[in-house]
Design a protein around this motif. Structure first.
Motif, PDB file in Angstrom:
ATOM      1  N   SER A 173     -17.830  12.526   3.532  1.00  0.00           N
ATOM      2  CA  SER A 173     -18.454  11.766   4.623  1.00  0.00           C
ATOM      3  C   SER A 173     -17.616  10.546   4.953  1.00  0.00           C
ATOM      4  CB  SER A 173     -19.866  11.343   4.213  1.00  0.00           C
ATOM      5  OG  SER A 173     -19.783  10.357   3.204  1.00  0.00           O
ATOM      6  N   LYS A 230     -26.357  10.821  -3.299  1.00  0.00           N
ATOM      7  CA  LYS A 230     -27.132  11.232  -2.123  1.00  0.00           C
ATOM      8  C   LYS A 230     -26.528  12.474  -1.480  1.00  0.00           C
ATOM      9  CE  LYS A 230     -28.708   9.512   2.388  1.00  0.00           C
ATOM     10  NZ  LYS A 230     -28.682   8.372   3.327  1.00  0.00           N
ATOM     11  N   GLU A 231     -25.188  12.451  -1.302  1.00  0.00           N
ATOM     12  CA  GLU A 231     -24.522  13.596  -0.662  1.00  0.00           C
ATOM     13  C   GLU A 231     -24.599  14.844  -1.545  1.00  0.00           C
ATOM     14  OE1 GLU A 231     -20.623  12.647   0.559  1.00  0.00           O
ATOM     15  OE2 GLU A 231     -21.215  11.078   1.979  1.00  0.00           O
ATOM     16  N   GLN A 256     -24.131   6.776  -2.878  1.00  0.00           N
ATOM     17  CA  GLN A 256     -23.762   7.645  -1.748  1.00  0.00           C
ATOM     18  C   GLN A 256     -23.308   9.008  -2.246  1.00  0.00           C
ATOM     19  OE1 GLN A 256     -24.330   6.967   1.342  1.00  0.00           O
ATOM     20  NE2 GLN A 256     -23.490   8.885   2.125  1.00  0.00           N
ATOM     21  N   TYR A 257     -22.478   9.013  -3.352  1.00  0.00           N
ATOM     22  CA  TYR A 257     -22.078  10.283  -3.948  1.00  0.00           C
ATOM     23  C   TYR A 257     -23.307  11.092  -4.372  1.00  0.00           C
ATOM     24  CZ  TYR A 257     -16.975   9.743  -4.333  1.00  0.00           C
ATOM     25  OH  TYR A 257     -15.655   9.659  -4.076  1.00  0.00           O
ATOM     26  N   VAL A 275     -18.775   7.733   5.467  1.00  0.00           N
ATOM     27  CA  VAL A 275     -19.399   6.564   4.828  1.00  0.00           C
ATOM     28  C   VAL A 275     -18.649   6.206   3.545  1.00  0.00           C
ATOM     29  CG1 VAL A 275     -21.509   5.682   3.798  1.00  0.00           C
ATOM     30  CG2 VAL A 275     -21.625   7.144   5.811  1.00  0.00           C
ATOM     31  N   ILE A 276     -18.339   7.208   2.691  1.00  0.00           N
ATOM     32  CA  ILE A 276     -17.635   6.938   1.433  1.00  0.00           C
ATOM     33  C   ILE A 276     -16.224   6.442   1.711  1.00  0.00           C
ATOM     34  CG2 ILE A 276     -16.726   8.025  -0.670  1.00  0.00           C
ATOM     35  CD1 ILE A 276     -19.143   9.782  -0.733  1.00  0.00           C
TER      36      ILE A 276
END
Length: 607
Positions: free
Chosen positions: A115, A180-181, A177-178, A117-118
């Motif tokens: 993503s 979540k993905e 985030q990791y 985002v990361i």
């Protein structure tokens, strides 16, 4: 008839086509779905490792800050060197983990799987990482110097402390985030699995309704009658065979059990009045009764006394369902006495008639053994009683001898001294001053001998120290006084500083046995050196008397002297006193080398 047109061949061809179509469709769909899922899983295979590395980065950043703070406050050169090594190792791992995360992010970005985002988070975190890393390198370089600048160190330390919270916060965001993905990927894979599973179920339902069910109905209709007929015939044959085997086994077991009981057990069946219905062969042989003869009452067949006969008849006739057990003594036809343990059980038949089952056990050997034990116990008790009487007689005799000895000692020594003292006093002539002075000097010497004799006589009685202060002080006093009175070198050692008090009876017996051992060493062994040692362990009080006297052969001393002339009376009463207080005495003596006497008293536990 053409083989291709037979019923079994047509049925086989039809079923082969149906199963080929059905299984082929399921196989193709399963392989395709599995290929798609494996491709999707390959894209997620590194997620757990990357989440673990990113989570570890948070810990390493905190560890890095902590080690830098410890290094900045450490003034010792040796320990500072150790902190530098730990900091360097942590920094290397921290940098390596960051590079792994960056490389992984770039690799998946090329595959268009990460993503944005990361990616943005890594770009935002890079300045904090570079600042912390560069300042950490500077701190390590400064710390390696012997005299480093504290101001420079503080400058770099402040830079690390300032950027560490931002790095940690950004790293937390990346980990979340990791995670979540990864959860989103798992959720998508789960949905895909549900879709594939639903399609497979639909295919199976379709095949069942259109292929398998019609085919199975036709097959069932063709062979159902044959199967039913065959099943009925097989079931009937199987049940008949099982019943035959069970019946045969039961008959064989019953025959074997009856034979075993008849030959090994003493048993009888009687009615409510005691008349014998059946009798075991072994029991019939024991009672000398013919099994086929006219039936008689069981109590009459037993050669019992009138009281036992009535008791046995009462147990048989009054038994209303319980189990009764008693022991009976009877005599066989050959006048042999036998003890039987008889158990009576009530047995009720379907007709309502009740019987009694009499089971007997031969306990003659047990009774004989019991009587023998009682006889031996009575004999042992009598021997013990005689031994106690003998010991009591020996003790009384010894006490009487001790009284005679004390009286003789007072009469022979003290009495004679007093007589001489009286005569010397009466013979003093004050007119002759020179002879009067000689008489007075003799009186002084005689008075000293008299005092010493009185001290020796009274010292053999119970000393006041034993009653007031206990065994330790009494033994110390005894050694001191006997040294003065006898001129022997008698030493007392309290190796464990023992000062505990016991019951008066215990202390008196320990004192008397020790006194007897010391007196034996003085009188008979002609010892010049006697050592009395007192030692206390966890549970045992030990008194050891060593002397350098003549010694003796222990085997020549009788265990229980019959008269005073035999010798060994002192040793005998020493043993008796120790036995009386549940103590133990050990004597070891070698002729010409001395004697050792050990007294052990086990201290009772205090509840």
């Amino acid at each position: 008839m053409n083989t291709k047109k037979t019923l079994d061949h047509q049925t086989f061809r039809r079923l082969s086509k149906i199963y080929s179509i059905a299984l082929g469709a399921i196989a193709l769909f399963t392989i395709g779905g599995q290929f798609f899922i494996q491709q999707y899983l390959n894209a997620q295979i590194d997620d757990s490792r990357i989440i673990n590395i990113s989570g570890r980065q948070r810990m390493l950043s905190q560890k890095l800050s902590k080690e830098i703070l410890l290094l900045s406050h450490d003034k010792n050169k040796q320990s500072r060197s150790l902190h530098v090594q730990e900091l360097k190792a942590t920094l290397d791992v921290w940098k390596e983990s960051h590079e792994i995360l960056t490389q992984y992010n770039e690799s998946v970005e090329d595959k268009d799987q990460n993503s944005t985002v990361i990616t943005a988070m890594f770009i935002a975190m890079q300045p904090y990482f570079d600042t912390i890393y560069q300042n950490s390198i500077q701190i390590i370089d400064l710390a390696l110097k012997d005299d480093f600048d504290q101001k420079q160190l503080k400058k770099h330390l402040d830079a690390v402390i300032l950027n560490a919270p931002f790095f940690l916060k950004q790293m937390d965001a990346i980990v979340f985030q990791y995670d979540k993905e990864a959860q989103q990927k798992v959720s998508r894979l789960k949905n895909i699995e549900y879709v594939l599973f639903g399609l497979i179920i639909i295919i199976l339902i379709f095949e069942f309704l259109l292929l398998f069910r019609p085919a199975s109905l036709r097959i069932k209709k063709t062979i159902s009658n044959l199967l039913v007929s065959r099943k009925k015939a097989e079931d009937m044959a199987l049940r008949a065979e099982k019943l035959r085997k069970v019946q045969e086994e039961n008959v064989q077991e019953l025959i074997a059990l009856t034979k075993a009981i008849d030959q090994t057990m003493l048993y009888a069946r009687v009615n409510e009045s005691g008349t014998i219905l059946s009798l075991g062969s072994r029991f019939a042989k024991l009672l000398d009764i013919d099994q086929d003869s006219e039936r008689k009452n069981f109590t009459d067949a037993m050669n019992l006394g009138e009281v036992q006969k009535n008791r046995l008849l009462d147990l048989i006739t009054q038994n209303k369902g319980g189990v009764f057990n008693e022991e009976f003594e009877f005599f066989t036809k050959s006048k042999k006495k036998i003890w039987l343990d008889i158990t009576i059980l009530a047995v009720y038949k379907e007709s309502g008639i009740s019987e009694r089952l009499v089971l007997c056990s031969d306990i003659s050997k047990r009774k004989e053994a019991q009587n023998e034990v009682e006889r031996l116990q009575a004999k042992q008790y009598k021997e013990k009683e005689e031994l106690q009487k003998s010991n009591a007689s020996q003790i009384v005799e010894a006490q009487e001898e001790e009284r005679k000895r004390i009286a003789k000692e007072i009469h022979d020594s003290i009495g004679q001294m007093l007589t001489a003292l009286k005569l010397n006093i009466e013979s003093i002539n004050l007119d002759n001053i020179e002879k009067a002075n000689q008489r007075i000097d003799g009186l002084k010497k005689l008075s000293e001998d008299l005092i010493q004799g009185i001290r020796i006589a009274t010292f053999n009685l119970t000393p006041p120290e034993l009653k007031d202060y206990g065994i330790s002080i009494a033994l110390q006093k005894m050694a001191k006084e006997l040294t003065k009175l006898t001129g022997k070198n008698i030493i007392f050692e309290n190796k464990s500083n023992f000062d505990q008090r016991f019951d008066t009876l215990i202390e008196t017996n320990l004192y008397r046995v020790t006194q007897e051992a010391v007196n034996n060493a003085i009188k008979y062994a002609e010892s010049t050196y006697i050592l009395i040692s007192l030692n206390l362990s966890d549970t045992v009080l030990s008194i050891i008397i060593d002397d350098n006297g003549n010694g003796f052969n222990i085997n020549n001393i009788p265990s229980k002297p019959h008269n005073k002339a035999e010798g060994g009376m002192g040793l005998f009463f020493m043993k008796e006193r120790m036995n009386y207080i549940n103590g133990r005495i050990f004597i070891n003596s070698i002729p010409g080398e001395g004697t050792r006497v050990i007294l052990n008293y086990t201290i009772p536990e205090v509840l």
